[in-house]
Design a protein around this motif. Structure first.
Motif, mmCIF file in Angstrom:
data_model
loop_
_atom_site.group_PDB
_atom_site.id
_atom_site.type_symbol
_atom_site.label_atom_id
_atom_site.label_comp_id
_atom_site.label_asym_id
_atom_site.label_seq_id
_atom_site.Cartn_x
_atom_site.Cartn_y
_atom_site.Cartn_z
ATOM 1 N N ASP A 134 9.517 0.634 4.405
ATOM 2 C CA ASP A 134 8.633 -0.282 5.130
ATOM 3 C C ASP A 134 9.033 -1.723 4.882
ATOM 4 O O ASP A 134 9.015 -2.560 5.801
ATOM 5 N N LEU A 135 9.418 -2.034 3.656
ATOM 6 C CA LEU A 135 9.808 -3.405 3.317
ATOM 7 C C LEU A 135 11.001 -3.863 4.136
ATOM 8 O O LEU A 135 10.982 -4.949 4.725
ATOM 9 N N ILE A 136 12.041 -3.044 4.196
ATOM 10 C CA ILE A 136 13.260 -3.479 4.897
ATOM 11 C C ILE A 136 13.078 -3.465 6.413
ATOM 12 O O ILE A 136 13.853 -4.092 7.136
ATOM 13 N N ARG A 137 12.032 -2.767 6.900
ATOM 14 C CA ARG A 137 11.728 -2.770 8.339
ATOM 15 C C ARG A 137 10.716 -3.845 8.712
ATOM 16 O O ARG A 137 10.313 -3.971 9.860
ATOM 17 N N GLY A 138 10.274 -4.604 7.718
ATOM 18 C CA GLY A 138 9.377 -5.712 7.986
ATOM 19 C C GLY A 138 7.962 -5.306 8.332
ATOM 20 O O GLY A 138 7.287 -5.998 9.105
ATOM 21 N N ARG A 139 7.486 -4.202 7.771
ATOM 22 C CA ARG A 139 6.117 -3.776 8.057
ATOM 23 C C ARG A 139 5.399 -3.446 6.747
ATOM 24 O O ARG A 139 6.027 -3.035 5.766
ATOM 25 N N ARG A 140 4.107 -3.640 6.762
ATOM 26 C CA ARG A 140 3.332 -3.339 5.561
ATOM 27 C C ARG A 140 3.152 -1.836 5.443
ATOM 28 O O ARG A 140 3.128 -1.110 6.442
ATOM 29 N N SER A 141 3.031 -1.354 4.226
ATOM 30 C CA SER A 141 2.700 0.053 4.015
ATOM 31 C C SER A 141 1.193 0.224 4.167
ATOM 32 O O SER A 141 0.417 -0.674 3.838
ATOM 33 N N ASN A 142 0.793 1.380 4.696
ATOM 34 C CA ASN A 142 -0.626 1.716 4.735
ATOM 35 C C ASN A 142 -0.830 3.026 3.982
ATOM 36 O O ASN A 142 0.126 3.661 3.542
ATOM 37 N N GLN A 143 -2.071 3.442 3.850
ATOM 38 C CA GLN A 143 -2.356 4.621 3.046
ATOM 39 C C GLN A 143 -1.725 5.872 3.631
ATOM 40 O O GLN A 143 -1.277 6.758 2.885
ATOM 41 N N ASN A 144 -1.658 5.965 4.964
ATOM 42 C CA ASN A 144 -1.049 7.152 5.596
ATOM 43 C C ASN A 144 0.420 7.275 5.229
ATOM 44 O O ASN A 144 0.907 8.370 4.919
ATOM 45 N N ARG A 145 1.151 6.154 5.278
ATOM 46 C CA ARG A 145 2.580 6.197 4.960
ATOM 47 C C ARG A 145 2.790 6.534 3.481
ATOM 48 O O ARG A 145 3.735 7.248 3.130
ATOM 49 N N ILE A 146 1.925 6.024 2.625
ATOM 50 C CA ILE A 146 2.026 6.349 1.197
ATOM 51 C C ILE A 146 1.745 7.837 0.980
ATOM 52 O O ILE A 146 2.453 8.522 0.223
ATOM 53 N N ASP A 147 0.729 8.365 1.650
ATOM 54 C CA ASP A 147 0.354 9.774 1.486
ATOM 55 C C ASP A 147 1.427 10.721 2.020
ATOM 56 O O ASP A 147 1.597 11.830 1.500
ATOM 57 N N GLU A 148 2.152 10.294 3.053
ATOM 58 C CA GLU A 148 3.168 11.151 3.677
ATOM 59 C C GLU A 148 4.523 11.061 2.986
ATOM 60 O O GLU A 148 5.444 11.819 3.307
#
Length: 455
Positions: free
Chosen positions: A339-353
């Motif tokens: 997510d960092l290198i794509r310039g987007r914030r992480s959310n709980q769904n991405r962390i869970d997956e």
């Protein structure tokens, strides 16, 4: 309330100073003043269930108390002059190493027997690092683990408790000079001594600064280390940690020429919160007991910043960045590397997956809104460099926790006896700005205690 020696701070420096004093001179009257709790009362309220984040206790049990900030650390004693401080500049490289080995022997006698001593010198991995423009620093590393480290501290306290007067939950308000030595003021009263050893650690940096102003002790600004804690599957670094356990790797970035280094590697460990002067930062530890180990390895990636004119407040700079993280995330922020290198914030769904389970309950967010671009660029470049020697480091699901800040006290001017400009007032441990590790801080305590006994 008169003592021969008063020690302020019951961290590694203070503990080993007390140990060496009473061992070599049993009749000596020693008192230790500590703002935190006794070891048995040091409990962080965060349980992951009812209390999930820091509640800002009046006195942080992780940072203060018998054992200092190292009590719940990974229990790594690095026997080296290559990192961990500049104690050798005052006492010589040979004596510094001898004292660190002596501290290791004491730890082994008090419950550390059976733990492993690792070495990075002459390993295959050192060659691999050089081939990829990474530099592995040499050290012998004794890994006690958080659990065995606690047992060692328990046993050392058992040895000291009837030989030394301990004043826990007793912060020292100020230190004054008298005709016969020094006067220590606390809420509970006034105490005097002939010799005074100050060993307040990093958490006592603001207090130490005030004491130096009041006593006109010269100081100079020190650096601050800013970065993130990386967490990834243990298998990624297993070929390194199984052989070396702790690897201090330094990389010079191509873009800015800044140095980025790994710090505090914890194989199969856990990421934890840390409270420094009311600021929530991140750290890590691991256990020697296989039953307490996790499936993840964590380590810090840090960039050192040292300021001069016109701005000298390195710690203030680090605090501002940490406070920004606390403001955006309510504490520690976690972000997937992808997510960092794509310039987007992480959310709980991405962390869970993600194909990794975080060991710390942190707030998903965007570290690019917190860390300065130059520091973040260096961290990203270092992750790609590490991926060459530990493939999988730059995977999308690698977790980055921020921020990790290592505050260093301003460097206090002391002589080769670690004595300030006031005779009989010694400044040791990480509070001096000279040592930055358990082994160096402990060694400085032994060194000063021997000098006092010899006098």
């Amino acid at each position: 309330m008169n003592y021969d020696v008063i020690i302020i701070g019951a961290g590694p420096g203070g503990i080993f100073a007390a140990y060496e004093l009473v061992k070599n001179k049993p009749e000596i009257k020693v008192a230790v003043f500590e703002s935190g709790h006794a070891l048995s009362r040091r409990r962080c309220p965060i349980d992951g269930d009812k209390i999930k984040t820091c509640i800002n206790c009046d006195c942080c049990s992780i940072m203060s108390g018998f054992g200092g900030a190292g009590a719940f650390s990974d229990g790594k004693y690095n026997i080296t002059n290559d990192f961990g401080g500049t104690l050798y500049e005052h006492i010589g490289k040979k004596q510094a190493l001898e004292l660190m080995k002596y501290v290791d022997e004491i730890n082994l006698k008090h419950g550390g027997e059976g733990t492993k001593l690792y070495s990075t010198a002459g390993t295959r991995f050192k060659t691999l690092c050089i081939q990829n423009d990474l530099h592995l620093l040499d050290a012998s590393v004794r890994h006690l683990g958080t659990d065995i480290n606690y047992i060692v501290l328990e046993n050392i306290y058992e040895y000291l408790k009837d030989k030394v007067d301990f004043f826990f939950d007793t912060p020292v308000q100020n230190v004054g000079k008298t005709d016969c030595g020094y006067e220590i003021k606390c809420k509970s009263g006034v105490y005097s001594c002939t010799e005074c050893i100050v060993s307040v650690g990093r958490s006592g940096s603001k207090w130490m600064e005030q004491v130096c102003k009041e006593l006109d002790i010269p100081t100079k600004s020190n650096r601050v280390d800013i970065g993130v804690r990386v967490e990834l599957p243990a298998e990624v670094f297993a070929h390194i940690t199984d052989e070396l356990y702790e690897s201090k790797i330094v990389y010079r970035t191509a873009e800015y020429g800044d140095r980025v280094r790994t710090f505090c590697m914890n194989p199969r460990g856990a990421v934890v919160n840390e409270n420094t002067n009311g600021i929530i930062t991140v750290n890590g530890h691991s256990y020697e007991d296989p039953k307490k180990q996790t499936g993840n390895t964590n380590f810090a990636l840090l960039v050192a910043k040292h300021f001069s004119e016109p701005f000298k407040d390195s710690n203030g700079y680090g605090e501002s960045i940490a406070r920004l993280s606390n403001m955006l995330g309510g504490g520690v922020i976690v972000q997937r590397f992808g997510d960092l290198i794509r310039g987007r914030r992480s959310n709980q769904n991405r962390i869970d997956e993600a194909f990794i389970t975080p060991t710390l309950n942190a707030t998903p967010g965007d570290l690019s809104l917190v860390l300065p671009k130059r520091i973040l660029d260096g961290i990203i470049e270092m992750i790609y460099a590490l991926d060459k020697v530990a493939p999988g480091t730059a995977n999308d699901d690698t977790l980055l926790y921020g921020v990790e800040v290592k505050f260093y006290n301003m460097e206090v001017e002391v002589d080769n006896n670690l004595e300030s400009c006031h005779k009989g007032l010694y400044i040791i441990g990480d509070g001096s700005g000279i040592t930055h590790s358990l082994s160096h801080a402990s060694a400085s305590g032994v060194y000063v205690a021997r000098n006092i006994v010899n006098k």
